[in-house]
Design an enzyme around this catalytic site. Structure first.
Site, PDB file in Angstrom:
ATOM      1  N   HIS A   1      24.298  45.932 -36.662  1.00  0.00           N
ATOM      2  CA  HIS A   1      22.921  46.133 -37.296  1.00  0.00           C
ATOM      3  C   HIS A   1      22.586  44.741 -37.991  1.00  0.00           C
ATOM      4  O   HIS A   1      21.533  44.119 -37.906  1.00  0.00           O
ATOM      5  CB  HIS A   1      22.902  46.950 -38.390  1.00  0.00           C
ATOM      6  CG  HIS A   1      22.433  48.323 -38.186  1.00  0.00           C
ATOM      7  ND1 HIS A   1      23.284  49.211 -37.437  1.00  0.00           N
ATOM      8  CD2 HIS A   1      21.281  48.994 -38.205  1.00  0.00           C
ATOM      9  CE1 HIS A   1      22.713  50.206 -37.347  1.00  0.00           C
ATOM     10  NE2 HIS A   1      21.585  50.024 -37.702  1.00  0.00           N
TER      11      HIS A   1
ATOM     12  N   GLY B   1      19.908  54.156 -36.867  1.00  0.00           N
ATOM     13  CA  GLY B   1      20.884  54.675 -38.040  1.00  0.00           C
ATOM     14  C   GLY B   1      22.259  53.929 -37.636  1.00  0.00           C
ATOM     15  O   GLY B   1      22.230  53.308 -36.556  1.00  0.00           O
TER      16      GLY B   1
ATOM     17  N   ASP C   1      24.012  54.411 -43.787  1.00  0.00           N
ATOM     18  CA  ASP C   1      22.898  54.756 -43.014  1.00  0.00           C
ATOM     19  C   ASP C   1      23.050  55.718 -41.699  1.00  0.00           C
ATOM     20  O   ASP C   1      22.606  55.598 -40.631  1.00  0.00           O
ATOM     21  CB  ASP C   1      21.955  53.498 -42.505  1.00  0.00           C
ATOM     22  CG  ASP C   1      20.572  53.858 -42.150  1.00  0.00           C
ATOM     23  OD1 ASP C   1      20.160  55.040 -42.315  1.00  0.00           O
ATOM     24  OD2 ASP C   1      19.776  52.989 -41.687  1.00  0.00           O
TER      25      ASP C   1
ATOM     26  N   LEU D   1      17.723  50.249 -32.723  1.00  0.00           N
ATOM     27  CA  LEU D   1      18.890  51.009 -33.310  1.00  0.00           C
ATOM     28  C   LEU D   1      18.466  52.199 -34.193  1.00  0.00           C
ATOM     29  O   LEU D   1      17.315  51.839 -34.830  1.00  0.00           O
ATOM     30  CB  LEU D   1      19.625  49.793 -34.177  1.00  0.00           C
ATOM     31  CG  LEU D   1      20.454  48.863 -33.541  1.00  0.00           C
ATOM     32  CD1 LEU D   1      20.814  47.893 -34.364  1.00  0.00           C
ATOM     33  CD2 LEU D   1      21.678  49.454 -33.143  1.00  0.00           C
TER      34      LEU D   1
HETATM   35 ZN   LIG Z   1      15.968  52.708 -42.418  1.00  0.00          ZN
END
Ligand SMILES: [Zn+2]
Length: 396
Positions: free
Chosen positions: A266, A324, A289, A322
């Protein structure tokens, strides 16, 4: 049973702000009685001694942004879903979490909030009577959406994103019956300032995120009372030296803390270092997340009705965005050490006392101090979790 005395011996304790070598933690039932060096804490004769003297003991971690794991989405809002996710989290050193909703039709969010609120308020009872291994405690709800900016929706369904509506927000607050802790919203949307006001007065933390806000728009939200930013860098207007935007505001304004998804996918390690340097360890909160695919084999899963694909521990929507993560906080902690060069203790702060402070629970969660809940994570030399205690009960 409830008032059993336990003495946990530890090689090193991180409270997390203090380091204690050759330490001992005295537990009485659900709570911590005393923490200190073995030379100073007298162990009562009747105490059960547990030996972690070759290991590191810290507070259990808190995940304030998690949508699901082990095949369950927390919006299922059933005791089974929360217990399954909670037990999975406890195996990774997490002892508390915020059940996080995703953008969905308002009725679905309301329904989830009602179910989650009920379980969260009765969790003590479930915990005390359960004979299964204890799981992480649901501390409340984090509403991620629906008041986001569709341009920065990430994996949130565009057609369900709503303009800020006080009436709708009140409906969610009522349904959650006092268990709402964080609301993530896009501050540049019309009506967002009034919503920040409402949330502040309802003792709910306002997080800015999924946002295309300029620097000025983000600063206005912080002036109005926003104290946090949701997964910094992800689903935000990109930083530019002539247009620093929401990222520039969050990196330079000490009034806000920021979430970090530290899985290496991320956020690039260099951007992680930049964030640690500008926010300091006290300004960063590790989150996962994670979605229902966490702790599951590769395959196709659903998140709030949207199909997602899991391949080699990366989750993406069918369009390739992406969606999570499958991260756990223990791995996030090790990644953060590796990416930033900071110590284990400094990184542990980002997963324990920082979220507790944001939520206002730092007297009883995310810290090892007399009177706090006996929520502990035990790590070996490689910083892998070997045991977790949830309110004094071993989870592994
Ligand atoms: Zn989010």
């Amino acid at each position: 049973m409830m008032n059993t005395l336990k003495a946990i011996l530890a090689g090193t304790i991180y409270t997390p702000l203090d380091e204690i070598r050759d330490g001992v933690v005295l537990l009485e039932g659900h709570r911590i009685m005393k923490v200190g060096p073995r030379t100073q804490v007298k162990i009562p004769k009747e105490a059960v001694v547990i030996d972690h003297s070759d290991q590191i003991v810290g507070p259990g971690m808190i995940d304030q942004h998690i949508h699901g794991a082990v095949g369950h989405d927390l919006m299922e809002a059933t005791p089974e879903a929360l217990s399954a996710v909670g037990r999975f989290l406890a195996r990774h050193g997490t002892t508390a979490f915020l059940a996080t909703t995703i953008t969905a039709p308002p009725e679905a969010i309301t329904e989830a909030a009602r179910g989650l609120g009920e379980i969260i308020r009765s969790w003590d009872h479930l915990h005390a009577t359960g004979d299964q291994a204890p799981g992480a405690e649901p501390l409340g709800i984090h509403f991620e959406g629906p008041f986001l900016n569709a341009i920065r929706r990430g994996a949130h369904t565009a057609s369900e994103i709503q303009p800020p509506s006080l009436a709708m927000m009140r409906q969610f607050l009522d349904a959650s019956a006092g268990t709402t802790r964080i609301v993530t919203l896009a501050p540049e949307r019309e009506g967002a300032m009034a919503m920040i006001e409402l949330l502040r007065h309802s003792n709910v933390r306002v997080a800015i995120g999924h946002s295309n806000a300029t620097y000025m728009e983000a600063e206005r939200a912080i002036d109005a009372g926003a104290t946090h930013a949701t997964h910094l860098y992800n689903a935000m207007r990109p930083f530019s030296h002539r247009d620093p935007g929401i990222i520039g505001a969050v990196l330079t304004d000490d009034r806000v803390s920021a979430e970090l998804i530290c899985d290496g996918f991320h956020v690039d390690p260099v951007a992680v270092r930049l964030m640690m340097k500008s926010k300091g360890t006290q300004g960063v909160i590790l989150v996962t997340d994670s979605l229902s695919g966490a702790g599951m084999p590769d395959g196709e899963y659903r998140v709030g009705g949207m199909p997602v694909r899991l391949e080699k521990s990366v989750l993406r929507t069918m369009e390739g965005t992406l969606a999570g993560s499958t991260l756990t906080l223990d791995l996030a902690l090790r990644n953060l050490m590796r990416f930033s060069g900071l110590s284990f203790q400094e990184c542990l702060v980002c997963a324990t006392i920082n979220p507790a402070r944001l939520l206002g629970f730092e007297d009883r969660k995310g810290v090892m101090a007399p009177g706090a809940y006996a929520d502990l994570a035990v790590f070996d030399k490689n910083h892998s979790v070997t045991q977790t205690y949830v309110r004094g009960r071993p989870a592994l």
